[in-house]
Design an enzyme around this catalytic site. Structure first.
Site, PDB file in Angstrom:
ATOM      1  CD  GLU A 188       7.227  -7.923 -10.745  1.00 36.85           C
ATOM      2  OE1 GLU A 188       6.593  -6.857 -10.556  1.00 36.85           O
ATOM      3  OE2 GLU A 188       7.467  -8.383 -11.889  1.00 36.85           O
TER       4      GLU A 188
ATOM      5  CD  GLU B  92      -0.630 -12.090 -10.605  1.00 34.63           C
ATOM      6  OE1 GLU B  92      -1.632 -12.315  -9.881  1.00 34.63           O
ATOM      7  OE2 GLU B  92       0.102 -11.103 -10.453  1.00 34.63           O
TER       8      GLU B  92
ATOM      9  CG  ASP C  64      -0.654 -17.268  -2.176  1.00 32.08           C
ATOM     10  OD1 ASP C  64       0.311 -16.844  -1.497  1.00 32.08           O
ATOM     11  OD2 ASP C  64      -1.802 -16.819  -2.068  1.00 32.08           O
TER      12      ASP C  64
ATOM     13  CG  ASP D  18      -4.339  -6.158  -1.505  1.00 32.12           C
ATOM     14  OD1 ASP D  18      -4.561  -5.203  -0.734  1.00 32.12           O
ATOM     15  OD2 ASP D  18      -5.242  -6.896  -1.946  1.00 32.12           O
TER      16      ASP D  18
ATOM     17  CE  LYS E 173     -12.280  -3.559   5.998  1.00 33.64           C
ATOM     18  NZ  LYS E 173     -13.513  -4.369   5.852  1.00 33.64           N
TER      19      LYS E 173
ATOM     20  CB  THR F 222       5.075  -1.549 -12.167  1.00 36.11           C
ATOM     21  OG1 THR F 222       4.366  -0.572 -11.385  1.00 36.11           O
ATOM     22  CG2 THR F 222       6.210  -2.128 -11.326  1.00 36.11           C
ATOM     23  CD  GLU F 223       2.323  -3.241 -16.439  1.00 41.17           C
ATOM     24  OE1 GLU F 223       2.806  -3.368 -15.290  1.00 41.17           O
ATOM     25  OE2 GLU F 223       2.315  -4.160 -17.286  1.00 41.17           O
TER      26      GLU F 223
END
Length: 214
Positions: A43, A68, A95, A117, A121, A191-192
């Site tokens: 994940e 993460e 990353d 995310d 833009k 997920t949360e």
């Protein structure tokens, strides 16, 4: 919502038994780390870890690794990782751009991208985790039958992802713009973020993608 730093978070993460600090040493050898030859699912952006630890609990014959990059987020996943019976899940603090340094070609069976995310833009499109630069990385580490499972509440990101995936020769299936009112909700692990969005009546978009390898 911006998360506050947790005092001593670097130390807590570094000392935790389920956090891998020397992840590059296991490239091509992750099954040795897990002690078995079970398939590996990852994940990207595991957040507080509820999704991946739920999968690990429900699927003991699959190995899981969560990515993460933010310590202040990862430290909040430690409680979920602390469950004693979960010997089939680890987390990496890094990353995803470095994914090729961590996994050998064909080492991964499935990649989960959950509520990434959206980088709304246009000038930030390359940062989206479904941009073709990332797809090229995923293609290298996925097995011939491997696939991406992608969920988002952001319709613009979903349409962008569909275009990128199909434009670069990937196939899609189980595509829906309203997961919880579709035939694909059975067996879905939330997920949360997903729980929050669903409680507000927001539709969840989902797809699976795979690249046919010759």
């Amino acid at each position: 919502m911006r998360l506050r730093n947790v005092k001593g978070s670097d130390e807590k993460v570094s000392e935790h038994s389920r956090i891998i600090e020397n992840e590059k040493d296991y490239k091509g050898k992750w099954n040795e780390k897990f002690g078995n030859d079970n398939p590996i699912h990852i994940e990207i952006g595991m957040g507080k870890g509820k999704f991946i630890t739920t999968l690990a609990k429900n699927n003991p014959n699959i190995n899981y690794i969560g990515f993460e990059k933010f310590t202040k987020v990862l430290v909040r996943a430690l409680d979920n990782l602390d469950e004693e019976e979960l010997y089939n899940v680890y987390a990496i603090r890094m990353d995803v751009e470095q994914i090729l340094d961590v996994f050998e070609e064909g080492e991964i069976e499935r990649i989960y991208l959950n509520f990434s995310d959206p980088w709304p833009k246009d000038r930030h499109a390359k940062r989206r985790l479904t941009h073709h630069d990332f797809l090229e990385r995923y293609e290298k580490v996925l097995s011939p039958n491997g696939r991406i499972c992608f969920k988002t509440d952001n319709k613009h990101l979903f349409e962008f992802s569909l275009e990128e995936i199909e434009k670069h020769g990937w196939k899609t299936e189980k595509v829906t713009r309203d997961l919880h009112n579709s035939d694909y909700v059975e067996g879905n692990t939330m997920t949360e973020y997903e729980e929050k969005f669903v409680s507000l009546g927001m539709p969840i978009c989902r797809l699976e993608a795979f690249k046919e390898k010759i």
